[in-house]
Design a protein around this motif. Structure first.
Motif, PDB file in Angstrom:
ATOM      1  N   ILE A  21       0.851  -1.177   0.000  1.00 18.61           N
ATOM      2  CA  ILE A  21       0.000   0.000   0.000  1.00 18.61           C
ATOM      3  C   ILE A  21       0.887   1.228   0.000  1.00 18.61           C
ATOM      4  CG2 ILE A  21      -1.700   1.281   1.358  1.00 18.61           C
ATOM      5  CD1 ILE A  21      -2.392  -1.639   2.490  1.00 18.61           C
ATOM      6  N   GLN A  22       0.566   2.186  -0.857  1.00 19.13           N
ATOM      7  CA  GLN A  22       1.281   3.461  -0.862  1.00 19.13           C
ATOM      8  C   GLN A  22       0.300   4.563  -0.514  1.00 19.13           C
ATOM      9  OE1 GLN A  22       3.271   3.508  -4.764  1.00 19.13           O
ATOM     10  NE2 GLN A  22       5.158   3.241  -3.590  1.00 19.13           N
ATOM     11  N   CYS A  23       0.718   5.481   0.353  1.00 19.56           N
ATOM     12  CA  CYS A  23      -0.135   6.583   0.786  1.00 19.56           C
ATOM     13  C   CYS A  23       0.676   7.851   0.927  1.00 19.56           C
ATOM     14  CB  CYS A  23      -0.765   6.286   2.151  1.00 19.56           C
ATOM     15  SG  CYS A  23      -2.039   5.037   2.142  1.00 19.56           S
ATOM     16  N   ASP A  24      -0.025   8.962   0.806  1.00 20.60           N
ATOM     17  CA  ASP A  24       0.538  10.266   1.134  1.00 20.60           C
ATOM     18  C   ASP A  24       0.317  10.506   2.619  1.00 20.60           C
ATOM     19  OD1 ASP A  24       1.356  10.871  -1.498  1.00 20.60           O
ATOM     20  OD2 ASP A  24      -0.700  11.447  -2.019  1.00 20.60           O
ATOM     21  N   PRO A  25       1.008  11.479   3.221  1.00 20.33           N
ATOM     22  CA  PRO A  25       0.884  11.725   4.659  1.00 20.33           C
ATOM     23  C   PRO A  25      -0.565  11.877   5.111  1.00 20.33           C
ATOM     24  CG  PRO A  25       2.676  13.005   3.766  1.00 20.33           C
ATOM     25  CD  PRO A  25       1.968  12.386   2.588  1.00 20.33           C
ATOM     26  N   GLY A  26      -0.886  11.214   6.233  1.00 22.31           N
ATOM     27  CA  GLY A  26      -2.204  11.304   6.838  1.00 22.31           C
ATOM     28  C   GLY A  26      -3.227  10.329   6.287  1.00 22.31           C
ATOM     29  N   ASN A  27      -2.915   9.642   5.206  1.00 21.29           N
ATOM     30  CA  ASN A  27      -3.860   8.698   4.597  1.00 21.29           C
ATOM     31  C   ASN A  27      -3.616   7.284   5.091  1.00 21.29           C
ATOM     32  OD1 ASN A  27      -5.244  10.611   3.007  1.00 21.29           O
ATOM     33  ND2 ASN A  27      -3.595  10.568   1.517  1.00 21.29           N
ATOM     34  N   TRP A  47       4.801   4.418   9.814  1.00 15.46           N
ATOM     35  CA  TRP A  47       3.368   4.163   9.724  1.00 15.46           C
ATOM     36  C   TRP A  47       2.809   3.958  11.125  1.00 15.46           C
ATOM     37  CZ3 TRP A  47       0.320   3.474   5.219  1.00 15.46           C
ATOM     38  CH2 TRP A  47       1.013   3.629   4.026  1.00 15.46           C
ATOM     39  N   ALA A  48       1.658   4.564  11.402  1.00 13.82           N
ATOM     40  CA  ALA A  48       0.954   4.345  12.661  1.00 13.82           C
ATOM     41  C   ALA A  48      -0.012   3.182  12.460  1.00 13.82           C
ATOM     42  CB  ALA A  48       0.195   5.600  13.074  1.00 13.82           C
ATOM     43  N   ILE A  49       0.099   2.177  13.303  1.00 13.24           N
ATOM     44  CA  ILE A  49      -0.793   1.031  13.284  1.00 13.24           C
ATOM     45  C   ILE A  49      -1.711   1.157  14.488  1.00 13.24           C
ATOM     46  CG2 ILE A  49      -0.969  -1.483  13.249  1.00 13.24           C
ATOM     47  CD1 ILE A  49       0.605  -0.244  10.841  1.00 13.24           C
ATOM     48  N   THR A  50      -3.015   1.156  14.238  1.00 15.03           N
ATOM     49  CA  THR A  50      -4.016   1.301  15.289  1.00 15.03           C
ATOM     50  C   THR A  50      -4.732  -0.032  15.452  1.00 15.03           C
ATOM     51  OG1 THR A  50      -4.312   3.589  14.590  1.00 15.03           O
ATOM     52  CG2 THR A  50      -5.990   2.679  16.028  1.00 15.03           C
ATOM     53  N   TYR A  75      -9.727  -5.613  15.542  1.00 17.05           N
ATOM     54  CA  TYR A  75      -9.837  -4.495  14.604  1.00 17.05           C
ATOM     55  C   TYR A  75      -8.480  -3.818  14.486  1.00 17.05           C
ATOM     56  CZ  TYR A  75     -14.927  -4.681  14.433  1.00 17.05           C
ATOM     57  OH  TYR A  75     -16.220  -5.063  14.222  1.00 17.05           O
ATOM     58  N   ARG A  76      -8.131  -3.462  13.235  1.00 16.23           N
ATOM     59  CA  ARG A  76      -6.845  -2.813  12.995  1.00 16.23           C
ATOM     60  C   ARG A  76      -6.999  -1.777  11.898  1.00 16.23           C
ATOM     61  NH1 ARG A  76      -6.167  -8.004  10.067  1.00 16.23           N
ATOM     62  NH2 ARG A  76      -6.968  -8.812  11.995  1.00 16.23           N
ATOM     63  N   GLY A  77      -6.095  -0.822  11.881  1.00 14.95           N
ATOM     64  CA  GLY A  77      -6.057   0.199  10.839  1.00 14.95           C
ATOM     65  C   GLY A  77      -4.638   0.722  10.729  1.00 14.95           C
ATOM     66  N   PHE A  78      -4.395   1.537   9.743  1.00 10.07           N
ATOM     67  CA  PHE A  78      -3.054   2.087   9.560  1.00 10.07           C
ATOM     68  C   PHE A  78      -3.143   3.456   8.904  1.00 10.07           C
ATOM     69  CE2 PHE A  78      -4.020  -0.977   6.222  1.00 10.07           C
ATOM     70  CZ  PHE A  78      -3.961  -0.185   5.077  1.00 10.07           C
ATOM     71  N   ARG A  79      -2.097   4.259   9.116  1.00 10.76           N
ATOM     72  CA  ARG A  79      -2.024   5.618   8.576  1.00 10.76           C
ATOM     73  C   ARG A  79      -0.563   5.972   8.370  1.00 10.76           C
ATOM     74  NH1 ARG A  79      -3.441   7.497  12.717  1.00 10.76           N
ATOM     75  NH2 ARG A  79      -1.766   8.805  13.460  1.00 10.76           N
TER      76      ARG A  79
END
Length: 126
Positions: A21-27, A47-50, A75-79
């Motif tokens: 996965i590629q993202c710009d800051p905050g995504n 990367w922040a892993i929630t 449940y997990r997410g990332f940013r």
């Protein structure tokens, strides 16, 4: 067609799903879960892993090549929290991760934009 690129192991690989996965800051993505476990490893940038625990939502920031394993049912997410464009490697257990299940808050926010789910759980407008 390119013998130099032939796999060294002739057996088919299965049992996991690999993604980048590629993202710009905050995504990134909201909290979700699969029917399988998942591993995250940043390749470019932090990367922040929630993830959810019995004590509530927690977050950890991983640097390139740090790795975290999220067990079944969590449940997990990332940013992406770096500069420029970041790249995250994901490994999901099993060849079929199944339909993503979002937290109730994500479904509530989607409903406010006019999205709903059909009986099979697929998103639809209206």
């Amino acid at each position: 067609d390119l013998p130099d690129l032939a796999p060294n192991i002739a057996l088919p690989a299965h049992g996991f799903n690999l993604g980048m996965i590629q993202c710009d800051p905050g995504n990134g993505t909201a909290l979700h879960r699969h029917r399988t476990e998942e591993v995250f490893m940043p390749l470019v940038g932090p990367w922040a892993i929630t993830f959810m625990t019995a004590q509530g939502q927690k977050e950890i920031v991983l640097q390139p090549f740090d790795t975290i394993h999220v067990p079944l049912g969590v449940y997990r997410g990332f940013r992406y929290v770096g500069e420029g464009r970041g790249t995250l490697l994901t490994l999901i257990g099993g060849p079929d991760p199944g339909k993503v299940e979002w937290t109730p808050e994500v479904y509530d926010q989607a409903a406010k934009t006019g999205l709903s789910r059909d009986a099979a759980g697929n998103l639809r407008v209206g």
